[in-house]
Design an enzyme around this catalytic site. Structure first.
Site, short mmCIF file in Angstrom:
data_model
loop_
_atom_site.label_atom_id
_atom_site.label_comp_id
_atom_site.label_asym_id
_atom_site.label_seq_id
_atom_site.Cartn_x
_atom_site.Cartn_y
_atom_site.Cartn_z
CG ASP A 1 -1.73 -1.36 1.41
OD1 ASP A 1 -2.08 -1.72 0.40
OD2 ASP A 1 -1.99 -1.63 2.49
CD GLU B 1 -8.49 -3.43 -1.79
OE1 GLU B 1 -9.30 -3.59 -0.74
OE2 GLU B 1 -7.44 -4.04 -1.94
#
Length: 319
Positions: free
Chosen positions: A15, A188
């Site tokens: 991430d 997402e």
């Protein structure tokens, strides 16, 4: 002087968020699980050797004490904000997005104050902020429509950097086969690009534990009503996906950044650089960097993830 580099630029970095400030420094964050860390670097390719600091550690119990994921650093109205996902150790229904604030000129200094959770309509993760026409918009991946899909991307207007003032509008939900790999339908990790009179939201699709984790895209004219779903156009195919020949799979959850001289655009993403059969070891997602370009229609062209054995030219202006 070495003018090339090889990926990944940071090992075990899921991430990844890379932000370039007007002072010329790059600030870097990745998921750490039990703490929020911040790196500062003079270069994109040097983040793996950059200085770092733990800027916030949660209390042992509470709504944001466990599973700290996907932190993002933003500079809004002359203050620093970090948005991150966390919960109390429970399931998805307890997962929320929280905000830290720092008034120091230097985000490596000063005090980070917890502002609480963003008042999203749904439990969710992967919050980010879009600043446009002097307005703030919040985008996140919200749960709440089981069993049709696991998460979808919502957008809402903000009254301040930690408060939503309007309705959460569904921006994109999983509709295509490539958004439903790995046993769950997922949208997402929204990330923002603004160029050529359009706003692009690049998002991650399918599950992180499948090699088919990839990036999709929706876009809207920058003079349109961003809270009107009819303003947005969705790409029917992924805009960035695995490369079996280059042995890079599960690519996604990205950020965007300019080169030091602002002449090039770079995508920062996490990937797994081996195919490991049916089950991927997603613990060891690494951070990758590569340039991308714009086509004659004004759309971003990301190409394919490049091999870890390939020599790439360093970002323009990087010493």
């Amino acid at each position: 002087m070495i003018n090339t580099f090889k990926n990944p630029i940071f090992e075990n970095g899921a991430d990844p968020w890379l932000y370039k400030h007007h002072n010329g420094f790059y600030y870097f964050m990745v998921t750490r699980g039990d703490r929020i860390e911040l790196w500062v670097s003079r270069s994109i390719t040097g983040v793996g050797q950059a200085g770092k600091k733990i800027i916030w550690t949660p209390e042992s119990t509470g709504p944001c004490s466990k599973n700290l994921w996907a932190p993002e650093l933003h500079f809004i109205n002359d203050k620093w904000y970090v948005y991150f996902t966390a919960n109390d150790g429970g399931g998805d229904e307890t997962r929320r997005i929280f905000v830290l604030e720092n008034e120091s000129e230097d985000p490596m200094l000063g005090t980070w104050a917890e502002k609480g959770q963003v008042n999203t309509q749904y439990p969710g993760l992967d919050g980010t902020v879009l600043r446009h026409n002097r307005e703030l918009y919040f985008l996140y991946a919200g749960y709440g429509n089981f069993p049709e899909y696991g998460s979808a991307i919502y957008i809402a207007k903000m009254s301040d950097p930690w408060t939503l003032s309007g309705e959460d509008v569904l921006l994109t939900k999983p509709e295509f086969d490539w958004e439903m790999r790995g046993g769950m339908a997922i949208n997402e990790g929204p990330a923002i690009l603004k160029r050529n009179g359009r706003i692009f939201v690049i998002y991650s699709a399918s599950t992180t534990w499948t090699e088919d984790y990839c990036l999709g895209m929706v876009s809207a004219p920058d003079d349109s009503d961003l809270l009107d779903i009819d303003s947005w156009t969705k790409s029917a195919a992924p805009v960035f996906a695995k490369s079996v020949e280059n042995r890079v799979v599960a690519v996604g959850h990205n950020s965007f950044v300019k080169s030091p001289d602002d002449k090039e655009d770079w995508i920062i993403f996490h990937g797994i650089s081996e195919q490991r059969g049916h089950k991927l070891n997603t613990v060891f997602r690494s951070t990758w960097a590569q340039p991308f370009y714009w086509n004659s229609e004004g759309l971003p062209e990301f190409g394919k993830p490049l091999s870890r054995w390939e020599e790439l030219g360093k970002p323009s202006g990087e010493l």
